[in-house]
Each structure stands twice: as C-alpha cells, then as structure tokens.
Motif scaffolding. Structure first.
Motif, PDB file in Angstrom:
ATOM      1  N   PHE B 126       0.820  -1.209   0.000  1.00  0.00           N
ATOM      2  CA  PHE B 126       0.000   0.000   0.000  1.00  0.00           C
ATOM      3  C   PHE B 126       0.851   1.255   0.000  1.00  0.00           C
ATOM      4  O   PHE B 126       1.857   1.342   0.706  1.00  0.00           O
ATOM      5  CB  PHE B 126      -0.941   0.033   1.219  1.00  0.00           C
ATOM      6  N   ASP B 127       0.417   2.206  -0.770  1.00  0.00           N
ATOM      7  CA  ASP B 127       1.016   3.533  -0.823  1.00  0.00           C
ATOM      8  C   ASP B 127       2.367   3.571  -1.507  1.00  0.00           C
ATOM      9  O   ASP B 127       2.930   4.644  -1.709  1.00  0.00           O
ATOM     10  CB  ASP B 127       1.122   4.152   0.582  1.00  0.00           C
ATOM     11  N   SER B 128       2.920   2.409  -1.877  1.00  0.00           N
ATOM     12  CA  SER B 128       4.104   2.480  -2.718  1.00  0.00           C
ATOM     13  C   SER B 128       3.623   3.044  -4.056  1.00  0.00           C
ATOM     14  O   SER B 128       2.494   2.825  -4.470  1.00  0.00           O
ATOM     15  CB  SER B 128       4.732   1.099  -2.898  1.00  0.00           C
ATOM     16  N   VAL B 129       4.505   3.796  -4.693  1.00  0.00           N
ATOM     17  CA  VAL B 129       4.098   4.458  -5.930  1.00  0.00           C
ATOM     18  C   VAL B 129       4.608   3.671  -7.133  1.00  0.00           C
ATOM     19  O   VAL B 129       5.789   3.414  -7.262  1.00  0.00           O
ATOM     20  CB  VAL B 129       4.634   5.908  -5.981  1.00  0.00           C
ATOM     21  N   ARG B 134      -0.492   5.458  -6.755  1.00  0.00           N
ATOM     22  CA  ARG B 134      -0.278   4.833  -5.447  1.00  0.00           C
ATOM     23  C   ARG B 134      -1.044   3.532  -5.383  1.00  0.00           C
ATOM     24  O   ARG B 134      -2.213   3.474  -5.790  1.00  0.00           O
ATOM     25  CB  ARG B 134      -0.771   5.763  -4.326  1.00  0.00           C
ATOM     26  N   ARG B 136      -3.354   0.989  -3.783  1.00  0.00           N
ATOM     27  CA  ARG B 136      -4.395   1.073  -2.766  1.00  0.00           C
ATOM     28  C   ARG B 136      -4.903  -0.319  -2.401  1.00  0.00           C
ATOM     29  O   ARG B 136      -4.711  -1.278  -3.155  1.00  0.00           O
ATOM     30  CB  ARG B 136      -5.557   1.938  -3.272  1.00  0.00           C
TER      31      ARG B 136
END
Lengths: 234, 234
Positions: B126-129, B134, B136
């Motif tokens: 999560f939230d890694s780009v 991003r 989700r």
DNA sequence: CATTGTGAAGCGTTTCACAGCC
DNA sequence: GGCTGTGAAACGCTTCACAATG
C-alpha cells in the motif's frame, strides 16, 4: 520411400485451445480427478462439448465411449502434440521494463520455457542480473542462440528496435518469435511470429465499451441477463 | 419508436485488425503521407488488399475510387469506431511483478488508457508508488471505479486470486476485463473478457517448433524459400 | 484508368445430430 | 445408457473478380 505417416494437420483454432485444455487437465489431475467427459472439460474451458470432442479427435481416439477421457493420458497426449515433452529455452531481446518483467514472471521458467539468455543494446544494463540471467550485449545474441540451442526468441524492445531484433534473431537461427513490440514484423517465410500487443487488446475492449454506450443512448435492450457463463472472450 | 439506425455490426476479425491499421496510419500521417491505397496499407499491415477494403468498408465508404484513402480521415474514422475519441481510465488489480510492469509500461498511459488506480491485497504494498499511481487496498476497488468512472479492469494477480478479482471488478461496475492470469474466468453475460496468456502463446510456438522437427526427421521438404513476407502470424 | 466497394465463391471453424461403442 | 467420434450442415471470414466511379 516408406509411407512415413505424415502427421495429421491440426487446425490453428484447435492448437490455440490445446494449451487451455492442458492447463485445466493438469489442475484436475493434481486435484485427484482421473476421468473427465467432454462436457466437463468444456464447462471448465468455457467452450462447448462438441468443440472439445472435435479438438481432441485430432490427437487420436483417446476417449472411451460411455465413460470419458482419462485425464493423465490426455495430459500426456496434449503435451506430446504441443512438443512439451522437453524444455524450450528462450532468449529475450530487450532488458527494459517489459523484458525484466517477463524474465521475472515465472510463467516462462515454470512452464518449460527457461530464459536461457537476455540481451540488450544498452551497456549500462550489461551484467545486471534479471531473474537469474545476466544481461548480455546484443552482439552476443547469435552466440547464445547457438550455444543454448534456442529456437524461440522474445522481442521486448521499443518498437523502433523491434525489426532489427527480429532480423538478428532470424539470422542467429531462431525460427519462432513472440513479439511484444507494437509493430508488424517482416520475417522470412517459415518463421512463425506471434504478437502480443497490449494497446490492441485495450482498443478492442474500448470498441465494445463504445458500442455499449451507443446502445445505451439508443435505449436498446441489453442482452445482459443475470445468467452466468464461462469465459465470454468476445 | 424512431428507426434510430442501429450501428453496423463489425465482424470480430475486423475489429481486431482496426487497431493495427490505426497504428500504421498514424505513423504514415506523422511521416507526411496523406493518401494511401488499400494495397499500400495492406503491405504495411501484412494482410491482403481485399481484406483491407472489406474491413474499411464496414466503417463506411471513405475511399476515393482511382485514388485511395485519405490517411487523416481514416485515422479519425477508425478512432471514432473504436471509441478512442476519449480516454478510458483503467484500474489494475495486482501490484506484483506484472502489475508494476504494466503500470510502468507506457503503452497504457500513452495510448488513451491512463492507469487511474492500482490495487493489491498485500498491505506491504500500500502507498508504494508504481508509475505515478499509489497502490491502494483491494477493498477500495469499488470506490476507485466509481470515483474515476472506470469501465475497464486489468487482472494481474496470481491465478488463484484472479476469479475473485474478476468478481470484484464486475461488482464494482467494470464491464470489460483484460485478464493476464492463466485461468478461464467466469463472468456474467455481457461482460467482455480478453485474455493474454504468455504460456499459451509460447506453447503455440512450441507446437510449430515440434512439427518442424518432426518434418526434419521425415526428410520432408520445407516450405521455406528465401522469400520475405510480412507478419506470418501463423 | 487506377482504385474502391462488394456480390459471390471458397475455405476453415463451429455446431448439430446421431451412429458407434464400451 | 451414456458418452465419444464424426459426417454433414451452418456459419463466419477471406479471397476473388469485376462493376462502379472519381
């Protein structure tokens, strides 16, 4: 000359379905199922039973009337027909985003197509290790193909480099190419090319979405009952 | 009820070729070519001229006899027919190897299919780009689909998670799915699924290689003259 | 008069329907 | 009795061949 029984020609459409049947049958076998009817296989494959029977009939008469097909025997026969009784090492041309993902994907190594080499034109990538294979210079392609006895090449270059990649693969002795670049390759007769183009796939979906919205505007009936079907690969 | 001209039904085979024509025509246009004959386009696309004319005839009569087709007008018409006059945001399910490669591939964003979301079940992701998006939680899928007005979903999960991904996409309102997982999805009627399966492609190539080697053993003639043809997608 | 647009023929694939067989 | 194997019919796509036409 002996009448060395020329192998039955299997229709392209059937060849394209055999891998699907194979995958399903292998799962069934792993799950302890040892017999399957054409209808059972058809349901799992999302096709109709007559098609399954016709397809399998090209392999020979391996079913038992009144009973069905022996799963393991079918697995064996399909694997043999597809040439999957031994590994086919592949070489990937292009170690960019896509080439690396392909090398690391597992779908290759696990399924009898080990990545025996990956080459790139960018010296900055040489010797970096991608999923166990060191990236080598494009110039070594012919050597790798010869050394590893490679028949299948994968093109994962940018579109501008793809025709050159194809030319080099063919010159190196590769006779089948899986092309991920969005261009139409020109190759000598006898070389088999298959193309996988994400943009094409998405555009086909876009066409269907666009039709759907036109239909909506015209207030047409949707042929979309709640019934559930397998694999509407329309 | 007004006879609201029901749109011509275009054969599936033609729909699958329109993106190829489009790509070639766009290149020609960029290169300053403003008129092309069916034969010229056919050569570039690796098909025959009659097929090009039949295909284009489904769009309407946009050629000029004795002259050919106006490249820009054809680009416009094909784009319109394929629904490419606006973007189609897509959501990717699965941020593993493949999902990340797809998101970063460029083939999506550049060609009118911006990645409007990417979801995964693994909190570690999560939230890694990934390529600007991003990652989700899978649970937010429905919300993302609704918020961004998404009609097309891409499944890049492991095979065991793919059916669940499909179910969630459909429930969220997605009506077209591009499936990279090697399983046959079960979806409601009306949902369009296209499948891209690397193993299947490789196994089809394997079949041809295997035939080739059988033919070699039997000392059969190869139908492999040195002639050069375009796109032998056999 | 070169090139499109298209009926009609040809061809490969799918589906039907049932005989053949375990 | 139930399921396979397969001719034959149906279907869709491709190719041919040529009339239509800018």
């Amino acid at each position: 000359m002996p009448p060395h029984r020329t192998r039955r020609r299997i229709p392209d459409a059937t060849v394209a379905r055999l891998p699907i049947y194979l995958q399903i049958l292998a799962e069934q076998s792993a799950g302890g199922v040892d017999n399957i009817s054409s209808e059972g296989l058809a349901d799992l494959a999302g096709v109709n039973a007559a098609k399954v029977r016709k397809d399998l009939s090209y392999l020979g008469s391996y079913g038992t009337r009144g009973v069905g097909y022996d799963v393991d025997h079918l697995v064996y026969q399909i694997r043999r027909e597809l040439g999957l009784d031994h590994d086919w090492p592949v070489v990937i041309v292009g170690a960019g985003n896509l080439g690396q993902a392909l090398a690391g994907y597992g779908g290759f190594n696990d399924r009898g197509f080990p990545v025996a080499g990956i080459v790139d034109i960018d010296p900055g990538k040489f010797d970096s290790v991608v999923a166990g294979a060191r990236v080598r210079p494009l110039e070594e392609l012919a050597q790798i193909v010869a050394a590893k006895g490679i028949s299948i090449g994968v093109i994962a270059t940018p579109p501008t480099a793809a025709q050159d990649a194809a030319d080099r693969l063919v010159k190196a002795g590769v006779t089948s190419i899986l092309n991920f670049a969005p261009i139409v390759l020109s190759v000598p007769v006898g070389i088999v090319v298959r193309k996988v183009d994400l943009a094409v796939e998405l555009q086909i979906l876009s066409y269907h979405e666009q039709r759907r919205s036109v239909a909506d505007q015209n207030g047409q009936l949707h042929a979309v009952p709640a019934e559930r079907g397998r694999g509407a690969t329309a």
